[in-house]
Enzyme design. Structure first.
Site, short mmCIF file in Angstrom:
data_model
loop_
_atom_site.label_atom_id
_atom_site.label_comp_id
_atom_site.label_asym_id
_atom_site.label_seq_id
_atom_site.Cartn_x
_atom_site.Cartn_y
_atom_site.Cartn_z
N ASP A 174 -6.31 6.66 -1.53
CA ASP A 174 -5.65 7.66 -2.37
C ASP A 174 -6.63 8.62 -3.04
O ASP A 174 -6.26 9.72 -3.43
CB ASP A 174 -4.82 6.97 -3.46
CG ASP A 174 -3.72 6.11 -2.87
OD1 ASP A 174 -2.98 6.62 -2.02
OD2 ASP A 174 -3.60 4.94 -3.25
N HIS A 187 -8.84 -2.00 -4.82
CA HIS A 187 -7.85 -2.35 -3.81
C HIS A 187 -7.68 -3.86 -3.83
O HIS A 187 -8.65 -4.59 -4.01
CB HIS A 187 -8.32 -1.89 -2.42
CG HIS A 187 -7.25 -1.89 -1.39
ND1 HIS A 187 -6.91 -3.03 -0.69
CD2 HIS A 187 -6.44 -0.91 -0.92
CE1 HIS A 187 -5.94 -2.75 0.16
NE2 HIS A 187 -5.64 -1.47 0.05
#
Length: 372
Positions: A308, A255
């Site tokens: 996700d 991320h």
């Protein structure tokens, strides 16, 4: 040539706005909406209440919450002309393509005198209907009309499947996880469009197009595709090593902000683990093995699962096809997109970044003579 500016590719670390909507602390793994930690909201709130918080800056009282729920429930249905057009779309159209197109078309049906907030409510109410109707249309199933008596997440699942599944409250809480996440790519894209003083339908069409990309919202669909390719827990190590050897991206990991475990992924993982005790949750054991191997191999780089990685497993548990994962992301993030658009325009300045030119100079035009 002399370069006077430092290029920040991807605007890495560049502040483009001052916002009171949310705070993402990448070092501590914290996500905060309007001062409330996400764990607190997940435990105690629901989609509509959290939406009110994000839009208005405080939790609603009972009357304010009832008013918002009523507004959302009354605006769910689509114009008949749009429903008929959707029936003409190619059946193999990706749900994100359909969502992007229908949101854009809805702009032609909106009342010009509506405020930005009224249009934000209108879109928040209608996006679940677009997704559910497309699921029914592409599968040659009769449409299930929205029910005003049902809450936002309940109504969506009912319109998709004709029933409200067990553990539906986790779906509602998953929407809270996706409602807001600071100045991410789609929020920035929507804010750029908002800075031109364009309409909310153009703003959200921009956001949907950005979210569609596999490096952003489209990653959750790609994660399940990866699990399908792995096939079984015995194949995980070979598959991951092969990706690493080819220097290909492992979907669902890393991320731009979080340098520790994404708090949203941690929450989703715990939910799935609880359901897994009494149910056979497809992909979960494969996911745990993938996480173990990837985190161990990249522990020095602080690469962990992001939201996700586990969200698709939960959606799959509810029977939602993987092509619909990203539209559901949009169904929640519409709240954050519209909140940022409205906030930025209070002190608006159109975005106009600089590009450093490194092309040719001092060329002279020469007439191109035709061949006789």
């Amino acid at each position: 040539m002399d370069i006077e500016f430092e290029v920040k590719y991807g605007l890495d670390g560049v502040a483009v706005a001052i916002s009171s909507i949310s705070c993402v602390d990448g070092e501590k793994g914290k996500l905060v909406y309007r001062g409330f930690e996400i764990e607190d909201l997940i435990q105690n709130s629901n989609f509509e209440e959290t939406a009110y918080l994000i839009w208005f800056g405080s939790l609603p009282n009972e009357n304010e919450l009832d008013f918002l729920i009523s507004m959302l429930s009354k605006k769910r249905e689509l114009p008949n002309q749009i429903i008929e057009m959707m029936k003409l779309f190619p059946k193999n159209s990706h749900p994100m393509e359909v969502l992007r197109s229908v949101v854009s078309m809805l702009g032609m049906y909106s009342k010009k005198e509506n405020s930005t907030f009224e249009n934000a409510i209108n879109l928040t109410a209608k996006i679940p209907t677009i997704i559910a109707y497309w699921y029914r249309i592409r599968n040659d199933l009769p449409l299930i009309k929205p029910k005003e008596s049902l809450k936002h997440s309940e109504n969506f699942l009912y319109m998709m499947f004709g029933k409200i599944p067990e553990h539906f409250n986790l779906f509602d809480k998953a929407l809270i996880l996706h409602e807001e996440q600071g100045m991410n790519a789609s929020t920035f894209a929507s804010t750029v469009t908002a800075s031109t003083l364009s309409d909310i339908y153009s703003i959200i069409t921009t956001a949907i197009g950005t979210l569609k990309g596999p490096l952003h919202g489209g990653a959750n669909e790609k994660v399940l595709k990866m699990f399908d390719e792995i096939g079984s827990i015995e194949n995980v190590e070979f598959y991951i090593n092969n990706l690493i050897e080819k220097k290909e991206k492992i979907m669902g990991f890393g991320h731009r902000i979080y340098k520790t475990y994404d708090p949203r992924a941690k929450i989703l993982k715990n939910w799935i683990k609880e359901i897994f005790i009494n149910n056979n949750i497809k992909y979960f054991e494969i996911a745990l093995k993938v996480e173990e191997i990837v985190v161990n191999k990249f522990k020095d780089k602080k690469i962990y699962p992001n939201v996700d990685f586990y969200s698709g497993i939960l959606y799959n548990y509810f029977g939602i096809p993987k092509e619909f994962f990203t539209p559901i992301f949009a169904m929640a993030r519409i709240v954050g997109w519209t909140a940022h658009a409205m906030e930025y325009c209070k002190n608006n300045r159109i975005f106009r970044p600089k590009a450093i030119y490194n092309g040719p100079k001092n060329l002279k035009y020469k007439e191109v003579k035709g061949v006789e």
